[in-house]
Design a protein around this motif. Structure first.
Motif, PDB file in Angstrom:
ATOM      1  N   LEU A 198      12.343   7.293  -0.383  1.00  0.00           N
ATOM      2  CA  LEU A 198      12.984   6.453   0.620  1.00  0.00           C
ATOM      3  C   LEU A 198      13.651   5.234  -0.020  1.00  0.00           C
ATOM      4  CD1 LEU A 198      10.507   6.329   3.642  1.00  0.00           C
ATOM      5  CD2 LEU A 198      12.935   6.832   3.779  1.00  0.00           C
ATOM      6  N   LYS A 199      12.950   4.604  -0.918  1.00  0.00           N
ATOM      7  CA  LYS A 199      13.470   3.402  -1.579  1.00  0.00           C
ATOM      8  C   LYS A 199      14.763   3.717  -2.331  1.00  0.00           C
ATOM      9  CE  LYS A 199      11.832  -0.458  -4.454  1.00  0.00           C
ATOM     10  NZ  LYS A 199      12.794  -0.430  -5.556  1.00  0.00           N
ATOM     11  N   LYS A 200      14.774   4.840  -3.020  1.00  0.00           N
ATOM     12  CA  LYS A 200      15.971   5.240  -3.767  1.00  0.00           C
ATOM     13  C   LYS A 200      17.149   5.480  -2.823  1.00  0.00           C
ATOM     14  CE  LYS A 200      17.527   8.606  -7.213  1.00  0.00           C
ATOM     15  NZ  LYS A 200      17.136   9.788  -8.036  1.00  0.00           N
ATOM     16  N   GLN A 201      16.861   6.155  -1.708  1.00  0.00           N
ATOM     17  CA  GLN A 201      17.901   6.441  -0.724  1.00  0.00           C
ATOM     18  C   GLN A 201      18.447   5.160  -0.098  1.00  0.00           C
ATOM     19  OE1 GLN A 201      16.521   8.827   2.548  1.00  0.00           O
ATOM     20  NE2 GLN A 201      18.534   9.096   3.438  1.00  0.00           N
ATOM     21  N   GLU A 258       0.817  -1.212   0.000  1.00  0.00           N
ATOM     22  CA  GLU A 258       0.000   0.000   0.000  1.00  0.00           C
ATOM     23  C   GLU A 258       0.855   1.268   0.000  1.00  0.00           C
ATOM     24  OE1 GLU A 258      -3.769   1.892   2.505  1.00  0.00           O
ATOM     25  OE2 GLU A 258      -2.664   0.166   3.268  1.00  0.00           O
ATOM     26  N   ALA A 259       2.059   1.178   0.569  1.00  0.00           N
ATOM     27  CA  ALA A 259       2.930   2.349   0.667  1.00  0.00           C
ATOM     28  C   ALA A 259       3.622   2.688  -0.642  1.00  0.00           C
ATOM     29  CB  ALA A 259       3.971   2.124   1.758  1.00  0.00           C
ATOM     30  N   LEU A 260       3.622   1.759  -1.591  1.00  0.00           N
ATOM     31  CA  LEU A 260       4.352   1.974  -2.839  1.00  0.00           C
ATOM     32  C   LEU A 260       3.818   3.144  -3.660  1.00  0.00           C
ATOM     33  CD1 LEU A 260       4.878  -1.724  -4.019  1.00  0.00           C
ATOM     34  CD2 LEU A 260       6.645  -0.130  -3.191  1.00  0.00           C
ATOM     35  N   SER A 261       2.558   3.509  -3.479  1.00  0.00           N
ATOM     36  CA  SER A 261       1.956   4.569  -4.288  1.00  0.00           C
ATOM     37  C   SER A 261       2.307   5.971  -3.797  1.00  0.00           C
ATOM     38  CB  SER A 261       0.432   4.417  -4.308  1.00  0.00           C
ATOM     39  OG  SER A 261      -0.093   4.504  -2.986  1.00  0.00           O
ATOM     40  N   TYR A 262       3.012   6.072  -2.678  1.00  0.00           N
ATOM     41  CA  TYR A 262       3.334   7.381  -2.113  1.00  0.00           C
ATOM     42  C   TYR A 262       4.699   7.869  -2.609  1.00  0.00           C
ATOM     43  CZ  TYR A 262      -0.640   7.008   1.039  1.00  0.00           C
ATOM     44  OH  TYR A 262      -1.905   6.908   1.546  1.00  0.00           O
ATOM     45  N   LYS A 263       4.754   9.171  -2.876  1.00  0.00           N
ATOM     46  CA  LYS A 263       5.998   9.783  -3.358  1.00  0.00           C
ATOM     47  C   LYS A 263       7.132   9.587  -2.360  1.00  0.00           C
ATOM     48  CE  LYS A 263       7.990  14.257  -4.648  1.00  0.00           C
ATOM     49  NZ  LYS A 263       7.739  15.722  -4.774  1.00  0.00           N
ATOM     50  N   GLU A 321       5.249   7.100  20.540  1.00  0.00           N
ATOM     51  CA  GLU A 321       5.434   5.689  20.204  1.00  0.00           C
ATOM     52  C   GLU A 321       6.880   5.318  19.941  1.00  0.00           C
ATOM     53  OE1 GLU A 321       2.784   4.163  17.274  1.00  0.00           O
ATOM     54  OE2 GLU A 321       1.081   5.317  17.990  1.00  0.00           O
ATOM     55  N   ALA A 322       7.756   6.301  19.755  1.00  0.00           N
ATOM     56  CA  ALA A 322       9.158   6.008  19.469  1.00  0.00           C
ATOM     57  C   ALA A 322       9.952   7.300  19.462  1.00  0.00           C
ATOM     58  CB  ALA A 322       9.306   5.309  18.119  1.00  0.00           C
ATOM     59  N   ASP A 323      11.251   7.155  19.622  1.00  0.00           N
ATOM     60  CA  ASP A 323      12.143   8.297  19.474  1.00  0.00           C
ATOM     61  C   ASP A 323      12.276   8.610  17.986  1.00  0.00           C
ATOM     62  OD1 ASP A 323      14.506   9.955  19.321  1.00  0.00           O
ATOM     63  OD2 ASP A 323      14.993   9.282  21.342  1.00  0.00           O
ATOM     64  N   PRO A 324      11.934   9.830  17.549  1.00  0.00           N
ATOM     65  CA  PRO A 324      11.903  10.117  16.114  1.00  0.00           C
ATOM     66  C   PRO A 324      13.233  10.537  15.500  1.00  0.00           C
ATOM     67  CG  PRO A 324      11.086  12.004  17.330  1.00  0.00           C
ATOM     68  CD  PRO A 324      11.408  10.946  18.355  1.00  0.00           C
ATOM     69  N   ILE A 325      14.244  10.805  16.321  1.00  0.00           N
ATOM     70  CA  ILE A 325      15.504  11.315  15.779  1.00  0.00           C
ATOM     71  C   ILE A 325      16.258  10.273  14.920  1.00  0.00           C
ATOM     72  CG2 ILE A 325      17.863  11.980  16.449  1.00  0.00           C
ATOM     73  CD1 ILE A 325      16.061  14.342  16.452  1.00  0.00           C
ATOM     74  N   PRO A 326      16.371   8.995  15.326  1.00  0.00           N
ATOM     75  CA  PRO A 326      17.170   8.052  14.531  1.00  0.00           C
ATOM     76  C   PRO A 326      16.703   7.883  13.088  1.00  0.00           C
ATOM     77  CG  PRO A 326      16.839   7.179  16.731  1.00  0.00           C
ATOM     78  CD  PRO A 326      15.960   8.387  16.626  1.00  0.00           C
ATOM     79  N   THR A 327      15.394   8.007  12.815  1.00  0.00           N
ATOM     80  CA  THR A 327      14.913   7.838  11.439  1.00  0.00           C
ATOM     81  C   THR A 327      14.803   9.152  10.685  1.00  0.00           C
ATOM     82  OG1 THR A 327      12.628   7.894  12.278  1.00  0.00           O
ATOM     83  CG2 THR A 327      13.648   5.722  11.960  1.00  0.00           C
ATOM     84  N   GLU A 328      15.092  10.267  11.339  1.00  0.00           N
ATOM     85  CA  GLU A 328      14.958  11.576  10.695  1.00  0.00           C
ATOM     86  C   GLU A 328      15.811  11.734   9.428  1.00  0.00           C
ATOM     87  OE1 GLU A 328      13.714  15.612  10.130  1.00  0.00           O
ATOM     88  OE2 GLU A 328      12.864  13.799  11.042  1.00  0.00           O
ATOM     89  N   PRO A 329      17.055  11.203   9.381  1.00  0.00           N
ATOM     90  CA  PRO A 329      17.835  11.336   8.146  1.00  0.00           C
ATOM     91  C   PRO A 329      17.174  10.692   6.923  1.00  0.00           C
ATOM     92  CG  PRO A 329      19.259  10.714   9.970  1.00  0.00           C
ATOM     93  CD  PRO A 329      17.846  10.583  10.464  1.00  0.00           C
ATOM     94  N   TYR A 330      16.289   9.723   7.160  1.00  0.00           N
ATOM     95  CA  TYR A 330      15.588   9.076   6.045  1.00  0.00           C
ATOM     96  C   TYR A 330      14.292   9.804   5.699  1.00  0.00           C
ATOM     97  CZ  TYR A 330      18.704   5.210   7.302  1.00  0.00           C
ATOM     98  OH  TYR A 330      19.807   4.447   7.585  1.00  0.00           O
ATOM     99  N   ARG A 389      22.318   2.744  -0.386  1.00  0.00           N
ATOM    100  CA  ARG A 389      23.100   2.207   0.721  1.00  0.00           C
ATOM    101  C   ARG A 389      23.252   0.688   0.620  1.00  0.00           C
ATOM    102  NH1 ARG A 389      23.554   5.981   4.874  1.00  0.00           N
ATOM    103  NH2 ARG A 389      22.303   7.860   4.575  1.00  0.00           N
ATOM    104  N   HIS A 390      22.754   0.139  -0.482  1.00  0.00           N
ATOM    105  CA  HIS A 390      22.874  -1.303  -0.772  1.00  0.00           C
ATOM    106  C   HIS A 390      22.210  -2.151   0.303  1.00  0.00           C
ATOM    107  CE1 HIS A 390      25.655  -0.075  -3.910  1.00  0.00           C
ATOM    108  NE2 HIS A 390      26.368   0.574  -3.006  1.00  0.00           N
ATOM    109  N   LEU A 391      21.061  -1.687   0.768  1.00  0.00           N
ATOM    110  CA  LEU A 391      20.306  -2.445   1.762  1.00  0.00           C
ATOM    111  C   LEU A 391      19.313  -3.376   1.075  1.00  0.00           C
ATOM    112  CD1 LEU A 391      19.532   0.442   4.274  1.00  0.00           C
ATOM    113  CD2 LEU A 391      21.168  -1.418   4.598  1.00  0.00           C
TER     114      LEU A 391
END
Length: 329
Positions: free
Chosen positions: A22-25, A12-17, A128-137, A29-31
């Protein structure tokens, strides 16, 4: 910075810009990236042995925001699941993956709807979570901070143990976003907060935010009573005085101080999921108090709480800047 070793994207998330960006980023990183059916989280958990290092990209579907007192009026969910491994935290004990939500525009539209009544409304970004670690993404905090600055009756706050705040320093925040840093003694951090920055690193990140004009607060929690606890917490306050002496915060620095408390079932679960856990608490030495939802928690007795209050009221009185103690509980 959070570095997942595996990424899952719900269809469902694939249709969002934002998902495409995010996927490109992440690909750069070869993840490893897999697309899964919506809600197929058991597949993700089954493939990876360390769920806290897995990133899930999803769509937030709840119709309404959760209430978030006493910190704010409502919680806005940019991320759930935490990369920290604090032994006393329920989120860490669940060992869930980190989930980010890509329908950010929908969430911001909902913020506007909640704020239409004309009264000041505060939104909490870290319930629900600390938001700083995912902020770069995701850059979700940056977008919310700049969005909030343009809304006449919207305020934003979030709490963090992490220190990657440089991307937020130059934003137009109009002092409408308050950043609250969760800090503790070196003993508590080294013993129970695996995967998080040191006390000094957190205070220096707070210094940066103060210099950038943000309102800043500190959450000192959980306060543990252990051998030399008084000396350790007074040293923590001394470090605040030393490192922040030249910060000159634009608003009074707030303090929220919370003693450790737990439900017996949560402590039992901790011993099932954490190898060789240790928390300096003894149920026999603690009081049992009922909460507002008909469940109870173990907490320090009245005499111990009086000592905690006395220590912090005495210690904080020596700070070289204006401050406000919101509560000591």
């Amino acid at each position: 910075m959070f570095k997942p070793y595996h990424v899952y994207i719900e269809k469902e998330a694939l249709s969002y810009k934002q998902t495409k960006e995010l996927k490109k980023q992440l690909e750069s990183r070869h993840l490893p990236i897999d697309v899964i059916e919506n809600g197929q989280t058991k597949v993700a958990k089954g493939r990876d042995t360390s769920g806290d290092e897995v990133l899930m990209i999803s769509v937030y579907k709840n119709q309404e925001f959760r209430a978030a007192p006493p910190f704010a009026d409502y919680a806005i969910p940019f991320v759930s699941g935490c990369v920290g491994r604090c032994e006393y935290c329920r989120a860490a004990q669940c060992r869930s993956f980190v989930r980010v939500y890509v329908n950010e525009n929908d969430l911001l539209k909902k913020v506007k709807r909640y704020a239409q009544k004309g009264l000041a409304v505060t939104f909490e970004g870290s319930l629900e979570a600390d938001p700083i670690p995912t902020e770069p993404y995701t850059h979700a905090l940056a977008h919310m901070i700049e969005f909030t600055a343009k809304q006449p009756n919207v305020f934003f706050t979030f709490t963090t143990k992490f220190t990657d705040v440089d991307s937020l320093l130059c934003l137009n925040h109009q002092e409408r976003t308050k950043v609250r840093f969760s800090i503790n003694t070196d003993t508590v951090i080294s013993s129970f907060e695996e995967g998080t920055p040191s006390m000094k690193e957190r205070i220096m990140a707070a210094f940066k935010m103060m210099k950038a004009g943000y309102p800043v607060g500190f959450v000192i929690a959980p306060v543990f009573v252990y051998p030399n606890w008084k000396e350790d917490y007074l040293m923590l306050i001394k470090r605040l005085k030393e490192y922040l002496e030249s910060a000159h915060p634009s608003q009074p620095v707030t303090f929220e101080i919370m003693a450790h408390r737990f439900m017996k079932v949560a402590k039992n679960h901790l011993f099932q999921v954490v190898e060789d856990p240790y928390l300096p608490v003894d149920i026999q030495e603690m009081s049992y108090k009922y909460g507002p939802y008909f469940y109870g928690k173990n907490s320090y007795d009245v005499a111990t709480m009086d000592q905690i209050k006395e220590l912090f009221e005495f210690g904080l009185a020596h700070l070289p800047f204006n401050y406000e103690i919101k509560y000591i509980v």
